[in-house]
Scaffold this active site. Structure first.
Site, short mmCIF file in Angstrom:
data_model
loop_
_atom_site.label_atom_id
_atom_site.label_comp_id
_atom_site.label_asym_id
_atom_site.label_seq_id
_atom_site.Cartn_x
_atom_site.Cartn_y
_atom_site.Cartn_z
CE1 TYR A 40 -25.56 -34.69 33.47
CE2 TYR A 40 -26.42 -32.97 34.90
CZ TYR A 40 -26.18 -33.37 33.61
OH TYR A 40 -27.09 -32.93 32.83
CE LYS B 83 -29.40 -44.11 21.57
NZ LYS B 83 -30.45 -43.60 20.73
CG ASP C 105 -33.25 -41.73 20.31
OD1 ASP C 105 -33.85 -42.46 20.91
OD2 ASP C 105 -32.35 -41.97 19.25
CG ASP D 12 -30.11 -31.09 33.13
OD1 ASP D 12 -30.93 -30.39 33.28
OD2 ASP D 12 -28.81 -31.05 33.34
MG MG Z 1 -30.97 -28.29 33.95
#
Ligand code: MG
Ligand code: NAI
Length: 337
Positions: free
Chosen positions: A125, A174, A207, A231
């Site tokens: 982000y 990950k 996952d 998120d």
């Molecule tokens: Mg969000």
């Protein structure tokens, strides 16, 4: 003592849930005074900019903001003001509790009580290196993870565990595929975890974490993870306990903190007066904890639970026939002044 907080009413359902939230807070004798400031679409219309200097100054001065959702157009258009605020104030910890509540339309009406601690300033982000090739066939973006950023968020998670009597931190990553970025996050997390022998630490690949959250959410206590995973996972957790209408989030930095709902501006129901105010109210409860008023925070949460138990004026997302303000009034009426 009066504490001034910056209040951003937002857009979409934002103004509706903020009015409802302030109605409840006003009944609680909290010694709060509000300084209203604009951001996002509303600010663009009124002042010609998305994040006016007056808004930044207000947050910088008060150090505490209560914020409603702000719309970010998908794809092209301006970048997210939410992301921008987190970056500008270095609000590195996004703390999102998910707890079972009674009488929700949830798969887990009990047994879920976890907190996602999401790194809020790095990862996917950062808004850098976003490019689209001239032929429109290839898109790229840059992800960045730093040791400093990883260390402080993992430390925040372990300190939060200690402070709140929680027993376990799950580091979600990950690193098997994203060896550089997620790898550095995991390596740093392991180092930090060693300094907290009193808190159990385990690691889980993202996952599998999603599957485990749906199958056995009770195994989680605190989750700490990078920005994008956090998120997604926090919305998943909101879904476990009855939807976004019940999921709050705190954005915490060293110099400022912004409290909000996890959900967005819900354009599909905006203006109808039926949005659930609880997510923002629970965000306000996190704010009260942060302001050193934990008894008031508890009183607010208990009033919400009691209102849910009584099925009094619940909004349609919870299966009720109430509206934003009637729900808020029902909650306010249950708070012992
Ligand atoms: Mg969000
Ligand atoms: P959303 O969270 O606004 O809505 C998702 C679904 O949940 C919708 O069906 C909506 O009606 C429902 N919902 C959300 N909040 C609710 C509430 N309080 N009561 C009842 N139902 C509720 O997500 P969406 O549609 O993906 O995003 C809309 C806009 O919000 C976008 O522009 C997005 O960028 C922005 N957004 C802003 C955030 C913020 O300000 N922190 C966070 C997430 C999204």
């Amino acid at each position: 003592m009066t504490q001034t907080i910056t209040v951003i009413r937002g857009d979409g359902i934002g103004p509706e849930i903020m009015d409802a939230t302030l109605h409840v807070l006003d009944t609680m004798n909290l010694g709060l005074s509000y300084e209203f400031a604009d951001a996002g679409l509303v600010a663009l219309e009124k002042h010609g900019e998305l994040l006016p200097a007056a808004t930044m100054d207000s947050i910088r001065k008060n150090r505490i903001a209560l914020k409603s959702p702000l719309t970010t157009p998908v794809g092209e258009g301006f970048s997210s003001i939410n992301v921008e605020l987190r970056k500008r104030f270095d609000l590195y910890a996004n703390v999102r509790p998910a707890k079972s509540f009674p009488n929700t339309k949830s798969r887990f009406p009990s047994g879920v009580d976890l907190i996602t601690v999401r790194e809020n300033t790095e990862g996917a982000y950062i808004g850098e290196g976003q490019s689209l090739s001239e032929d429109g066939e290839t898109a790229m973006l840059t992800q960045k993870i730093t040791r400093r950023g990883s260390e402080r968020i993992v430390r925040y998670a372990f300190d939060l565990a200690r402070r709140t009597g929680r027993k376990k931190v799950t580091v979600v990553h990950k690193a098997n595929i994203l060896k550089s970025t997620s790898g550095l996050f995991l390596k740093t997390a392991r180092e930090v975890a060693q300094q907290y022998p009193d808190i159990q630490c385990n690691e889980m690949i993202v996952d599998n974490t999603c599957m485990q959250l749906v199958m056995r959410p009770e195994q989680f206590d605190i989750i700490v993870t990078t920005n994008l995973f956090g998120d997604i996972i926090s919305d998943l957790c909101a879904g476990l306990v009855g939807g976004l209408g019940l999921a709050p989030g705190a954005n915490i930095g060293t110099d400022a903190a912004i409290f909000e709902a996890v959900h967005g501006s819900a354009p599909d129901i905006a203006g109808k007066g039926i949005a659930n105010p609880c997510a923002l109210l629970l965000g306000a409860a996190q704010m009260l904890d942060h302001l050193g008023q934990p008894e008031k925070a508890t009183a607010l949460r208990e009033a919400i639970i009691a209102t849910l138990e009584a099925k009094d004026s619940l909004t349609p997302d919870l299966g009720g026939e109430g509206n934003t303000m009637s729900f808020a009034k029902a909650i306010a009426s249950r708070i012992a002044a």
